[in-house]
Design a protein around this motif. Structure first.
Motif, PDB file in Angstrom:
ATOM      1  N   GLN A   1       0.829  -1.201   0.000  1.00 44.27           N
ATOM      2  CA  GLN A   1       0.000   0.000   0.000  1.00 44.27           C
ATOM      3  C   GLN A   1       0.865   1.254   0.000  1.00 44.27           C
ATOM      4  N   LEU A   2       1.977   1.230   0.720  1.00 42.16           N
ATOM      5  CA  LEU A   2       2.888   2.367   0.732  1.00 42.16           C
ATOM      6  C   LEU A   2       3.461   2.638  -0.656  1.00 42.16           C
ATOM      7  N   GLN A   3       3.776   1.570  -1.389  1.00 47.96           N
ATOM      8  CA  GLN A   3       4.361   1.728  -2.714  1.00 47.96           C
ATOM      9  C   GLN A   3       3.395   2.364  -3.717  1.00 47.96           C
ATOM     10  N   LEU A   4       2.099   2.303  -3.398  1.00 43.62           N
ATOM     11  CA  LEU A   4       1.117   2.981  -4.249  1.00 43.62           C
ATOM     12  C   LEU A   4       1.194   4.500  -4.094  1.00 43.62           C
ATOM     13  N   ALA A   5       1.849   4.933  -3.009  1.00 46.22           N
ATOM     14  CA  ALA A   5       1.915   6.356  -2.720  1.00 46.22           C
ATOM     15  C   ALA A   5       3.208   7.016  -3.190  1.00 46.22           C
ATOM     16  N   PHE A   6       4.242   6.216  -3.482  1.00 44.36           N
ATOM     17  CA  PHE A   6       5.543   6.805  -3.780  1.00 44.36           C
ATOM     18  C   PHE A   6       6.128   6.272  -5.092  1.00 44.36           C
ATOM     19  N   SER A   7       6.887   7.133  -5.750  1.00 43.58           N
ATOM     20  CA  SER A   7       7.664   6.680  -6.907  1.00 43.58           C
ATOM     21  C   SER A   7       8.914   5.964  -6.388  1.00 43.58           C
ATOM     22  N   LYS A   8       9.581   5.244  -7.267  1.00 45.22           N
ATOM     23  CA  LYS A   8      10.729   4.447  -6.846  1.00 45.22           C
ATOM     24  C   LYS A   8      11.930   5.308  -6.430  1.00 45.22           C
ATOM     25  N   LYS A   9      11.953   6.558  -6.910  1.00 51.88           N
ATOM     26  CA  LYS A   9      13.086   7.433  -6.596  1.00 51.88           C
ATOM     27  C   LYS A   9      12.694   8.533  -5.599  1.00 51.88           C
ATOM     28  N   ALA A  10      11.647   8.308  -4.860  1.00 49.47           N
ATOM     29  CA  ALA A  10      11.140   9.350  -3.953  1.00 49.47           C
ATOM     30  C   ALA A  10      12.059   9.552  -2.753  1.00 49.47           C
ATOM     31  N   ASN A  11      12.003  10.756  -2.229  1.00 50.52           N
ATOM     32  CA  ASN A  11      12.638  11.086  -0.958  1.00 50.52           C
ATOM     33  C   ASN A  11      11.572  11.647  -0.024  1.00 50.52           C
ATOM     34  N   LEU A  12      11.686  11.370   1.248  1.00 48.34           N
ATOM     35  CA  LEU A  12      10.792  11.941   2.236  1.00 48.34           C
ATOM     36  C   LEU A  12      11.502  13.072   2.956  1.00 48.34           C
ATOM     37  N   TYR A  13      10.818  14.192   3.086  1.00 51.40           N
ATOM     38  CA  TYR A  13      11.354  15.334   3.821  1.00 51.40           C
ATOM     39  C   TYR A  13      10.522  15.497   5.083  1.00 51.40           C
ATOM     40  N   THR A  14      11.204  15.500   6.214  1.00 52.87           N
ATOM     41  CA  THR A  14      10.489  15.619   7.478  1.00 52.87           C
ATOM     42  C   THR A  14      11.251  16.542   8.420  1.00 52.87           C
ATOM     43  N   SER A  15      10.573  16.981   9.457  1.00 52.53           N
ATOM     44  CA  SER A  15      11.245  17.829  10.445  1.00 52.53           C
ATOM     45  C   SER A  15      11.228  17.118  11.783  1.00 52.53           C
TER      46      SER A  15
ATOM     47  N   ILE B   1      15.638  19.574   9.440  1.00 52.88           N
ATOM     48  CA  ILE B   1      15.062  18.945   8.254  1.00 52.88           C
ATOM     49  C   ILE B   1      15.810  17.641   7.961  1.00 52.88           C
ATOM     50  N   LEU B   2      15.066  16.552   7.831  1.00 47.62           N
ATOM     51  CA  LEU B   2      15.647  15.252   7.514  1.00 47.62           C
ATOM     52  C   LEU B   2      15.200  14.821   6.123  1.00 47.62           C
ATOM     53  N   ILE B   3      16.143  14.324   5.315  1.00 46.64           N
ATOM     54  CA  ILE B   3      15.829  13.798   3.978  1.00 46.64           C
ATOM     55  C   ILE B   3      16.036  12.283   4.023  1.00 46.64           C
ATOM     56  N   ILE B   4      14.958  11.551   3.741  1.00 45.96           N
ATOM     57  CA  ILE B   4      14.995  10.088   3.863  1.00 45.96           C
ATOM     58  C   ILE B   4      14.719   9.455   2.499  1.00 45.96           C
ATOM     59  N   PRO B   5      15.721   8.761   1.900  1.00 41.19           N
ATOM     60  CA  PRO B   5      15.466   8.027   0.647  1.00 41.19           C
ATOM     61  C   PRO B   5      14.368   6.990   0.873  1.00 41.19           C
ATOM     62  N   ILE B   6      13.554   6.742  -0.137  1.00 36.16           N
ATOM     63  CA  ILE B   6      12.378   5.896   0.025  1.00 36.16           C
ATOM     64  C   ILE B   6      12.727   4.482   0.475  1.00 36.16           C
ATOM     65  N   GLU B   7      13.825   3.911  -0.035  1.00 36.83           N
ATOM     66  CA  GLU B   7      14.212   2.545   0.372  1.00 36.83           C
ATOM     67  C   GLU B   7      14.565   2.489   1.849  1.00 36.83           C
ATOM     68  N   ASN B   8      15.219   3.545   2.344  1.00 39.91           N
ATOM     69  CA  ASN B   8      15.539   3.599   3.781  1.00 39.91           C
ATOM     70  C   ASN B   8      14.253   3.677   4.609  1.00 39.91           C
ATOM     71  N   TYR B   9      13.279   4.396   4.054  1.00 37.89           N
ATOM     72  CA  TYR B   9      12.005   4.521   4.759  1.00 37.89           C
ATOM     73  C   TYR B   9      11.288   3.176   4.827  1.00 37.89           C
ATOM     74  N   TYR B  10      11.297   2.438   3.705  1.00 38.45           N
ATOM     75  CA  TYR B  10      10.664   1.103   3.693  1.00 38.45           C
ATOM     76  C   TYR B  10      11.329   0.173   4.706  1.00 38.45           C
ATOM     77  N   LYS B  11      12.666   0.253   4.808  1.00 34.42           N
ATOM     78  CA  LYS B  11      13.384  -0.589   5.761  1.00 34.42           C
ATOM     79  C   LYS B  11      12.959  -0.265   7.199  1.00 34.42           C
ATOM     80  N   LYS B  12      12.783   1.036   7.465  1.00 28.54           N
ATOM     81  CA  LYS B  12      12.370   1.433   8.818  1.00 28.54           C
ATOM     82  C   LYS B  12      10.946   0.962   9.111  1.00 28.54           C
ATOM     83  N   VAL B  13      10.087   0.995   8.094  1.00 24.49           N
ATOM     84  CA  VAL B  13       8.711   0.525   8.271  1.00 24.49           C
ATOM     85  C   VAL B  13       8.714  -0.966   8.616  1.00 24.49           C
ATOM     86  N   ARG B  14       9.539  -1.749   7.872  1.00 24.19           N
ATOM     87  CA  ARG B  14       9.629  -3.192   8.161  1.00 24.19           C
ATOM     88  C   ARG B  14      10.123  -3.423   9.591  1.00 24.19           C
ATOM     89  N   LEU B  15      11.102  -2.623  10.000  1.00 25.87           N
ATOM     90  CA  LEU B  15      11.706  -2.785  11.314  1.00 25.87           C
ATOM     91  C   LEU B  15      10.734  -2.398  12.439  1.00 25.87           C
TER      92      LEU B  15
END
Length: 399
Positions: A330-344, A349-363
């Motif tokens: 379901q998350l992959q329906l929301a993001f492109s494969k090269k997406a970055n997440l920007y958060t505070s 400001i933190l920049i999180i590559p999408i693959e790193n974000y998926y790994k954190k979600v699994r963890l």
């Protein structure tokens, strides 16, 4: 003798003055003013023959029309001198595919709040939650008030030949408004006829239909004064608030509208910067009557246009639910494969590559979180939205 003579004259004057005050505004018959048996006349007579409904709200009787069987509902709101049947040409057209509601504002109602309460009670009676709203002139002002106060119930809004919250109308009519309570109803009626003949009808290409229909609508002094109080009843419109911004809006105007000052037309478009605008050429203040075919086509196109905010919100919902449920598909329906997440976090400001974000979600797995959209803008194919994750045991993340 002279004293008796002047006394008689004085009494006679008093009687004449009282007589003028109690004379009601003259009522006219549409068929007499419009003897042409064309489609306009036939459709109006058929519509007026349909049953209306009544509901009493705080001791005031409201009359309204409800028809159609569509899954979506359109609420039509008339202007200052109108009634429920002002919209007959739109109702006949749209009740083929929509449920439609149109009411006559009772003459006792004199504020936006009282108007809104009546509308909400009608919607409750008809079991309607979300709806489209189409308002013209005073009705367009009421429609804006509804957008401001109950934005989550309005799916689309049309502001026709109307004005935004302003000081101009009250300022320009300050003296007239003070005199109104003291004028006989017949005088107010005659002034209205003068405006009709000198301004409204010429601006509408001297429409015979308009000239016959408008005077046939019932009129009273009390109604006129109370409706004037509504159009100068100010409210605050925060058009940048997300709940309001996300509502698709259409502004309909006429380039020769004799009743809406150009200054107010510009203020309206400035207030609702993300609105669509359609301008009628030389059709005056009542294009839905004297240019009904074009007006209906404009409404059809607007109603059939997708709400781009809704489309983006579906993507964001995949993000919200996918994260909370740790559902990577379901998350992959929301993001492109090269997406970055920007958060505070902690003002950084933190920049999180999408693959790193998926790994954190699994963890981290399933998470409890309250999610919401704080704001968003769409320009062409680019959407920029700010969302909020509120974790019970972790810092709030805004992305």
């Amino acid at each position: 003798m002279k004293r008796k003579y002047f006394k008689k004259i004085f009494i006679l004057l008093i009687i004449v003055i009282i007589g003028i005050y109690i004379i009601p505004a003259p009522k006219t018959n549409f068929s007499e003013l419009y003897p042409i048996n064309d489609n306009y006349s036939k459709s109006l007579k058929r519509f007026q023959a349909k049953s209306t409904k009544e509901i009493t709200i705080n001791g005031v009787k409201w009359i309204y029309y409800a028809g159609g069987n569509g899954s979506k509902t359109i609420l039509f709101i008339h202007g200052m001198g109108g009634a429920y049947d002002l919209w007959w040409q739109q109702i006949i057209e749209f009740e083929k595919s929509y449920k439609v509601i149109s009411y006559t504002l009772p003459e006792e109602i004199n504020s936006l709040q009282k108007t809104s309460k009546g509308i909400l009670k009608i919607l409750e009676t008809e079991k309607i939650d979300k709806f489209y709203v189409v308002g013209t002139s005073m009705g367009g002002y009421i429609a804006q008030y509804l957008v401001s106060t109950i934005p989550n119930r309005i799916e689309k809004a049309v502001f026709g030949n109307t004005f935004p919250p302003n000081n101009l109308i009250a300022e320009e009519n300050k003296t007239k408004s003070k005199l109104l309570p003291f004028l006989p109803e017949i005088v107010i009626s005659k002034l209205g006829e003068k405006t009709l003949d000198k301004k409204i009808i010429p601006a509408a290409k001297n429409s015979k239909l308009l000239r016959a229909f408008l005077p046939s609508i019932s009129f009273s002094k009390k109604q006129f004064i109370n409706r004037y109080n509504i159009i100068i009843d100010k409210f605050t419109m925060n058009s940048t608030k997300y709940a309001i911004k996300r509502i698709p809006k259409l502004i309909i105007e006429s380039d020769n509208d004799p009743l809406i000052q150009p200054q107010l037309r510009q203020q309206l478009k400035k207030l609702y910067k993300n609105s669509n605008v359609y301008t009628f050429h030389n059709e005056g203040h009542f294009p839905y009557i004297n240019a009904s075919k074009e007006y209906n086509e404009v409404l059809w196109r607007f109603f059939n246009t997708e709400n781009t905010f809704t489309a983006v919100e579906k993507t964001i919902e995949n993000y919200f639910e996918g994260r909370k449920d740790a559902n990577l598909k379901q998350l992959q329906l929301a993001f492109s494969k090269k997406a970055n997440l920007y958060t505070s976090q902690n003002n950084n400001i933190l920049i999180i590559p999408i693959e790193n974000y998926y790994k954190k979600v699994r963890l981290d797995g399933v998470q409890q979180a309250n999610t919401s959209i704080l704001n968003g803008d769409i320009t062409g194919n680019i959407a920029c939205f700010k969302t909020k994750f509120e974790y019970p045991k972790n810092p709030i993340l805004i992305i």
